[in-house]
Write a protein that holds these residues in place. Structure first.
Motif, mmCIF file in Angstrom:
data_model
loop_
_atom_site.group_PDB
_atom_site.id
_atom_site.type_symbol
_atom_site.label_atom_id
_atom_site.label_comp_id
_atom_site.label_asym_id
_atom_site.label_seq_id
_atom_site.Cartn_x
_atom_site.Cartn_y
_atom_site.Cartn_z
ATOM 1 N N GLN A 57 -52.761 8.008 -74.246
ATOM 2 C CA GLN A 57 -53.216 8.687 -73.038
ATOM 3 C C GLN A 57 -53.888 7.706 -72.090
ATOM 4 O O GLN A 57 -54.792 6.966 -72.488
ATOM 5 N N SER A 64 -55.141 12.412 -66.226
ATOM 6 C CA SER A 64 -54.615 11.801 -67.439
ATOM 7 C C SER A 64 -53.115 12.032 -67.553
ATOM 8 O O SER A 64 -52.582 13.013 -67.027
ATOM 9 N N VAL A 65 -52.459 11.132 -68.248
ATOM 10 C CA VAL A 65 -51.033 11.256 -68.533
ATOM 11 C C VAL A 65 -50.799 10.730 -69.938
ATOM 12 O O VAL A 65 -51.472 9.795 -70.375
ATOM 13 N N THR A 66 -49.886 11.349 -70.684
ATOM 14 C CA THR A 66 -49.629 10.917 -72.056
ATOM 15 C C THR A 66 -48.168 10.511 -72.246
ATOM 16 O O THR A 66 -47.267 11.092 -71.637
ATOM 17 N N PHE A 67 -47.979 9.515 -73.105
ATOM 18 C CA PHE A 67 -46.652 9.050 -73.499
ATOM 19 C C PHE A 67 -46.704 8.704 -74.975
ATOM 20 O O PHE A 67 -47.784 8.551 -75.549
ATOM 21 N N THR A 72 -45.514 3.655 -74.112
ATOM 22 C CA THR A 72 -46.738 3.002 -73.635
ATOM 23 C C THR A 72 -46.675 1.502 -73.836
ATOM 24 O O THR A 72 -47.155 0.725 -72.999
ATOM 25 N N ALA A 97 -43.197 3.239 -62.543
ATOM 26 C CA ALA A 97 -42.595 4.478 -62.036
ATOM 27 C C ALA A 97 -41.077 4.375 -62.025
ATOM 28 O O ALA A 97 -40.369 5.337 -62.346
ATOM 29 N N ILE A 100 -39.814 4.741 -65.583
ATOM 30 C CA ILE A 100 -39.881 6.139 -66.019
ATOM 31 C C ILE A 100 -38.685 6.913 -65.473
ATOM 32 O O ILE A 100 -38.031 7.677 -66.187
ATOM 33 N N HIS A 177 -42.676 10.191 -60.120
ATOM 34 C CA HIS A 177 -43.346 9.451 -61.201
ATOM 35 C C HIS A 177 -44.372 8.437 -60.701
ATOM 36 O O HIS A 177 -44.895 7.648 -61.489
ATOM 37 N N GLN A 179 -47.441 8.890 -59.588
ATOM 38 C CA GLN A 179 -48.781 9.100 -60.119
ATOM 39 C C GLN A 179 -48.881 8.632 -61.566
ATOM 40 O O GLN A 179 -49.874 8.021 -61.961
ATOM 41 N N GLU A 180 -47.850 8.892 -62.360
ATOM 42 C CA GLU A 180 -47.846 8.413 -63.742
ATOM 43 C C GLU A 180 -47.899 6.889 -63.769
ATOM 44 O O GLU A 180 -48.643 6.293 -64.557
#
Length: 295
Positions: A57, A64-67, A72, A97, A100, A177, A179-180
């Motif tokens: 995270q 927050s963003v999770t992968f 990651t 981005a 992704i 993507h 923001q991620e």
């Protein structure tokens, strides 16, 4: 028709309709029950995917963003290469981005036509051989080579950049993507200290030497291996946090169990503590010292 006969027909029709209604009701109830079972299975799978399995995270800017750990780790490579080249976090944001959108941060061996790798680069378009493009460091450097040729890219919209670098037919998709990419870039490049955490299974073994080699190759930072620890004296506090975040992002790959940056420490665990960095009690190293511990 005699009354008795008509009455028999009516009763037979009512009996038939009653059986039909019962059958329809049973079918509806069965379909509903199946729907509940399917929803329950999907719900459990969703819970396992989001909370039960290993996840990382990134938290910055109040979001927050999770992968998963593999995704990651690739994001960490992209950010580390930007760090080594002296590029700003905006460059890493754009690159992450893009990866992704193109591959979901996977090093794919397939794609549209001859596209492969993190950025789905095509050998036929001069990006390199398949073997070269499947090397994440090589692919990332090739992406940045193209990016830095765009004058003023730091102030441009990501959709414009995607069109110029990737020659995408759907450049607007990259904006989904951004923001991620920003959250990952901010934490992985040390602009959001203690912003990256991972919930991981226990490590059976670790390889501090392999982590040190990868860090030197990708981020350009060198450290020292002493037994089961790897130590880096970073040139600044920001770089120390970038190095610490890199070590956490790669912990699943290299087996690190603890990462300390100054007075804060991340500890490998499967519970919610894996998201956070706790304050270390007692004597601690300097703010620019990073210590990675292995089993």
């Amino acid at each position: 028709m005699p009354a008795r006969t008509r009455r028999g027909v009516v009763l037979a029709e009512e009996h038939h309709h009653s059986r039909l209604r019962k059958l329809v009701t049973r079918i509806v109830l069965l379909a509903f029950a199946i729907g509940l079972v399917v929803a329950g299975v999907l719900g459990i799978q969703g819970i396992r995917h989001n909370f039960g399995g290993p996840r990382c995270q990134a938290t910055a800017l109040g979001q927050s963003v999770t992968f998963d750990p593999s995704q990651t780790a690739y994001a960490a490579t992209i950010a580390a290469v930007a760090e080594k080249r002296g590029l700003p976090a905006r460059a890493a944001t754009i690159a992450i981005a893009t990866a992704i959108q193109e591959s979901k941060l996977r090093n794919l061996r397939y794609g549209d036509r001859d596209s492969v790798g993190l950025f789905q680069q095509r050998p036929s378009q001069g990006w390199g051989t398949v073997e070269q493009i499947l090397d994440p460091v090589y692919a990332t450097n090739k992406f940045y080579d193209a990016l830095v040729k765009i004058k003023g890219y730091e102030g441009m919209r990501i959709t414009e950049i995607a069109q110029k670098v990737q020659k995408s037919a759907y450049p607007e998709a990259y904006a989904d993507h951004e923001q991620e990419g920003r959250l990952l870039a901010s934490t992985l490049m040390g602009h959001s200290p203690a912003g990256l955490g991972c919930r991981l299974d226990d490590a059976a073994e670790g390889n501090p030497g392999a982590l040190g080699e990868a860090l030197s190759t990708e981020q350009g930072v060198k450290g020292t291996v002493r037994g089961k620890t790897f130590t880096v004296d970073a040139p600044s506090e920001r770089v120390a946090w970038a190095t610490g975040a890199y070590a956490v992002a790669k912990a699943s790959q290299f087996g690190a169990t603890k990462v300390r940056v100054g007075e804060r420490e991340w500890t490998r665990t499967r519970d919610s503590d894996g998201w956070s960095w706790r304050q270390v009690k007692g004597k601690t190293a300097g703010k620019t010292t990073v210590t990675v511990t292995f089993p």
